[in-house]
Design an enzyme around this catalytic site. Structure first.
Site, PDB file in Angstrom:
ATOM      1  CD  GLU A  60      -2.753  -1.357   0.139  1.00 26.30           C
ATOM      2  OE1 GLU A  60      -3.419  -0.369  -0.227  1.00 26.30           O
ATOM      3  OE2 GLU A  60      -2.783  -2.461  -0.442  1.00 26.30           O
TER       4      GLU A  60
ATOM      5  CE  LYS B 101      -3.585 -17.215  14.581  1.00 24.65           C
ATOM      6  NZ  LYS B 101      -3.188 -18.450  13.896  1.00 24.65           N
TER       7      LYS B 101
ATOM      8  CG  ASP C 148      -0.526 -16.497  12.562  1.00 24.13           C
ATOM      9  OD1 ASP C 148      -1.099 -15.997  11.571  1.00 24.13           O
ATOM     10  OD2 ASP C 148      -0.850 -17.578  13.067  1.00 24.13           O
TER      11      ASP C 148
ATOM     12  CG  HIS D 188      -1.825  10.202   0.753  1.00 20.25           C
ATOM     13  ND1 HIS D 188      -2.157  11.011   1.797  1.00 20.25           N
ATOM     14  CD2 HIS D 188      -0.938   9.308   1.242  1.00 20.25           C
ATOM     15  CE1 HIS D 188      -1.531  10.613   2.879  1.00 20.25           C
ATOM     16  NE2 HIS D 188      -0.791   9.584   2.574  1.00 20.25           N
TER      17      HIS D 188
END
Lengths: 391, 391, 391, 391
Positions: free
Chosen positions: C84, C213, C288, C382
């Protein structure tokens, strides 16, 4: 195993039930038996197996000056049913601060009473067909719903599917009534129609998609009933003279408590004490007190303005209230509504005004408690009134 | 701008205040003036600016048979203060089903009343020092807290830092009292000591880390007050005869509503209607009705056992209750507690029993409503009692 | 119906699998086949059915100056794996602002890796017995758990019962490893022991009481892994020169976005963008990436200090990280850890430092994005870098 | 204080940066420098200050057979970028079970990319005017937004006021792009227009009302991006032969873990492990890995059907994905998309298919993990693959 205990249901009156219980339990229920409303009406409409009443003290806070969206300004005395010493005094102090600051502006909107039944489908494809049916047939469903009562309008329907379940949220305008009863009947009719038309079974008429009497983000995000906003600007003089504090200290307290404290605690109440004020008004005026749960959610804001004044606002996204139906017809509750000038129905205008008054009252409570905390006068001041209350 | 409206505070009695309001507003408050408790006491302890009472109808549900952890079994009549028709009848039906199934087992634990003040620090390092201080000085803080009342024990202290704020949660045993007042006074003393010892300022004695009267995951996850559990196994016969349904249908309804419906709605209430029953018991017995918010949280479970019976359980992680103090001393409320056999204090045993009774009552409400929904008899049955209630 | 498609598992190498897929799908996977780590090791430890790699660009932000709790100060270059555009530039800007302000203070604590199995009981009484067993036998359970690995210590055990379920949360110190694998093995052994000793069945070794998670208030309130805090004070000059804004505007933006915006949206992330920075660091260093979910939770704070400076802080309650095990041993990931000076194990010290570096990096991201938003320079700046990113 | 450390930004290439860092830090970054995509493009579009790549192993799970809403059925090989051993094997097992059961049905809907700016108003009245303006001027705002890109449609606008803040949520169709960049640019234009027309200031272009990259009930309740559903019916034979379990045990595990475990933990993830599968697919295909946070939310359902079969469903309310833009253009990521047959844009059809494939993949992960847990084969089976993983 059959219970061998006495059945109260068959007894003819509250007096007979009290007597039986007094005998069976060896107690006296004499105070419980002292009430002045019509027993026959209350027995059939409000409370089965009646034995009498709970007498809940009612104090009056205020007056608080509120300006409604139409520009009208009025002063309200707030009837608060409470057993918690210091609450009335605290709200009164907030009312004084608000009124001496020129009053609060209040505003509400009508989302409406909701019911969210859940259907069980056999596949995602069937779920999609049900979704489409409900969307396509909105006008037909509206017709069916509105045939059940002339006091009710079906405003909108949304739905979400999860696995083999489809939840549908029906949103109604019920005018001056809180309206859950009529909404339940209307939704039941609509649901029966959908079941027949789509050959899908409704598992529960209320699928916790309403969401009724439980804290929920569904209602916090999408609102329910009559959301309300209130705001006031407290001047430096009022903050100092009435509230014994200043803008910076109240702001700091609000930030630490209502913002970051609520964030770290996972609360839906980014506020100081909405529930106290909402509960006291609800019980006094015959609202369903289980709806206090929904009225406890919301966000208080504080902003320093003009250097030393404080803008303070409250936002309650989910107020389920009415001025007709439920407990509003009972004698003392009707008197409390009359004190607010909103007894009975007025095509939704009374309920709207009531929501706005609640907004003002809740704002008064926030102003007072945040100020108290700000000055740490808390336990000291309350030891005099009612040892140690934070209200 | 000064408010020109009448001040009620200076008037000598509830009668004088009613009269003044009747004149000012052109209304009558005659029913409100009818009460039997001692005005002087209630005025000073429970309600400032008193004008009278709200008469809230009380019905009796039950009896429900409960087995306490010590093995004792008793039948309880439940006093429910409510204005919502159908609630008492519904809970009664649940009580009957439970009792005819041999009764419910109930169990509670004591977490305790909590206060969560927030301190403002100047850096992470200072926040860490404050954290260490509180942990190291626990015995000293306990001594200070317990010097404020012989009815209170400081059980534990935990804290979390966020930016320049440190939140400290004090957990107390307050025996038979709900105890927030004494807890506030005790915490105030402790906080003053910490402020002096660490030169750190407390921003708010309640930093929404308690969390009091707001729905919160802090309380749902870590519990508060007296968490309670209740369970019953409903036989096929009871499900059929008393509840007009069967295990599979109730299970399906529970799954669709209390589990997936609550999940999709972001609710802290994975249940059908705890708030209704909790509110009715709270008002009848003089609890703080704003605590209904906390009592609305919790999880109902349903499991099909032995092929055709249903195990149903309720879990309320956060019940703030007492049998002494607050509104429990008022005349009608005291009578309601006496009906349950738990009026007054008993070194915590009364409050414990009360928690367990509430668990049983809430279980009865869940049994009845989930069964009603299961059979879709809902709106039909209620049109007779009170048009369309889901209770 | 049997699937007729090709099985990849039986093929001997990533090259063979790529070829087969290229044939079957008519595609080319030539870039995917370009990697430099040892295939045999990665195939057995990190990834079955390997066909090659995803090449994720790594940029370096910083350096950022961090002061650790022991008083040591160091400058860190932050390896960020991202696709990104604008992220690395944005974090770099934040690093510059922090470093030119004298650096950030960072602090972490060790809660530990958790596993939360769930047992099925037959009654509340059995649930209570299981609760007591686990509490009483802690030392025995600890012995069993720690026999499975010399890298692991069982720190504490807590449990909650709901209906016929009891959830037990085991908390472990796993030193420099994120540790879920060893924690799972250890918990499995303990669970088998409990099953035998209490004749209670474990339904699932992970009962979502860990919570692994998934966003959860359990972890937000009670923390997990290595919670971390970071703070910096940005001077007026730095705010103006580096960030093109001032304290008041950043404060206003933070309040509107991170506080009230997150409150009204029901978010567990009271922050601007933790997840961006956490994800980039996690992928670069072999963590992870599903644990980014937990790393997205947390609270950013902003306070105006000294009139025109800004104290800004971040708090991440739940960082599951390691410097050994999992993906940390892969070639490029090991290099990224070496850039931070924390490759391999050091009795927990490396993981602790890593947590603190992540805190500093996340703080840099918050400083930069909140400043960007404050100045509304956002989309303009941006469009040059990567059309319209908010990072 | 100026930082004296080296600036990487001025260096001309990733090689030059690596060399400088190798010198400064005394490390080697040789593996990091091995990549095959075009550096110039990646440097400008994806990653500033690039030093090379993280090589993340990619394994292939499947094929899994999916039936799309249009009736087309296809088999998909799933590229999973992961460093966590056992994940690919686990998903493959789930794919096998699904495919041997006849495949999964998948379905998605388009909510769209959202931006939620926040405006600061001066009063409730002004907030109400802003609300009305945005509602009334929708077509004009749509025109302005859509003038910024031919790939974007403004679908709807909603708003909520809190105190002096008004949050507006703009929802866009961005076809095959995840689209946040173009959405930000479009919203910026619209916001400027609103600011001028209403003389109200936007405080932040993203007010956490979007909600981007944070867990939130806003997105869980109202959805975001491309919500997706998948379902399969696993026969008794498949449950036994492929998954070594049966319908009842998987159901029990699901209930204890995904329902009640998530409820008691305050999780937005009523599932077993969405994040693992979503993260692996996102990294392989060039999605923004911070969006894994949103993809971790959702509800898995399980229902026993036909006596011994199991219907299992997944629902992900918030998938932010694209097949063009961001990291999808990088060499290896493009190859991964080509493996799925959805590289590049196709007027939204590719992104739609991608959402459905993710649904199928996540379903495979749930099927496998819930089955593993059900049989407690967990740690034993995984010790062989990768010591003790729960995947």
């Amino acid at each position: 195993m059959k219970s061998t205990t006495v059945s109260l249901r068959t007894l003819p009156s509250s007096e007979a039930r009290r007597k039986r219980l007094e005998e069976v339990r060896g107690i006296t229920l004499s105070h419980t038996g002292k009430f002045t409303f019509d027993e026959a009406t209350a027995s059939s409409r409000n409370c089965e197996n009646m034995i009498g009443v709970a007498q809940v003290p009612v104090g009056v806070a205020g007056p608080v000056r509120l300006t409604h969206p139409d520009g009208n300004t009025a002063d309200y005395y707030l009837p608060l049913a409470t057993t918690e010493g210091a609450l009335v005094a605290s709200v009164s102090r907030g009312c004084k601060a608000i009124t001496e600051s020129g009053g609060a502006s209040v505003r509400s909107s009508l989302v409406g009473a909701t019911r969210g039944p859940v259907f069980k489908v056999r596949s995602l494809a069937e779920s999609a067909r049900l979704e489409a049916y409900v969307a396509d047939q909105f006008l037909r469903l509206k017709e069916i719903a509105e045939a059940t009562s002339r006091h009710l309008k079906l405003k909108s329907v949304t739905s979400t599917g999860v696995g083999l379940y489809r939840y549908i949220r029906f949103v109604y305008d019920t005018k001056d009534a809180m309206g859950l009863n009529m909404v339940t009947i209307a939704t039941d009719r609509v649901v029966r129609h959908i079941e027949e038309a789509t050959e899908t079974a409704c598992v529960a008429l209320s699928g916790n998609f309403c969401v009724d009497k439980k804290p929920s983000w569904q209602n916090m995000v999408n609102k329910r009933g009559r959301p309300v906003w209130a705001e006031a600007v407290l001047s430096k003089a009022v903050l100092s003279d009435v509230l014994k504090t200043d803008a910076v200290h109240v702001f700091d307290t609000w930030m630490a408590k209502c913002m970051i404290g609520s964030a770290i605690s996972g609360s839906m109440g980014f506020n100081a004490q909405y529930a106290n004020v909402v509960a006291a008004l609800f019980i006094a005026t015959g609202q369903d007190p289980a709806h206090v749960v929904e009225g406890s959610m919301g966000i208080t804001t504080a902003t320093i303005v003009n250097g030393d004044a404080l803008h303070i606002g409250v936002y309650l996204p989910d107020l389920m209230i009415g001025t007709v139906g439920g407990g509003t017809g009972l004698a003392t509750q009707r008197e409390a509504l009359s004190l607010l000038g909103i007894g009975g129905g007025d095509d939704g205008a009374h309920a709207e005004r009531f929501a706005e008054i609640i907004g003002g009252a809740v704002l008064a409570g926030e102003v007072s408690l945040l100020s108290s905390l700000a000055e740490q006068t808390l336990s000291r001041s309350h030891e005099k009134l009612a040892r140690g209350k934070i209200i």
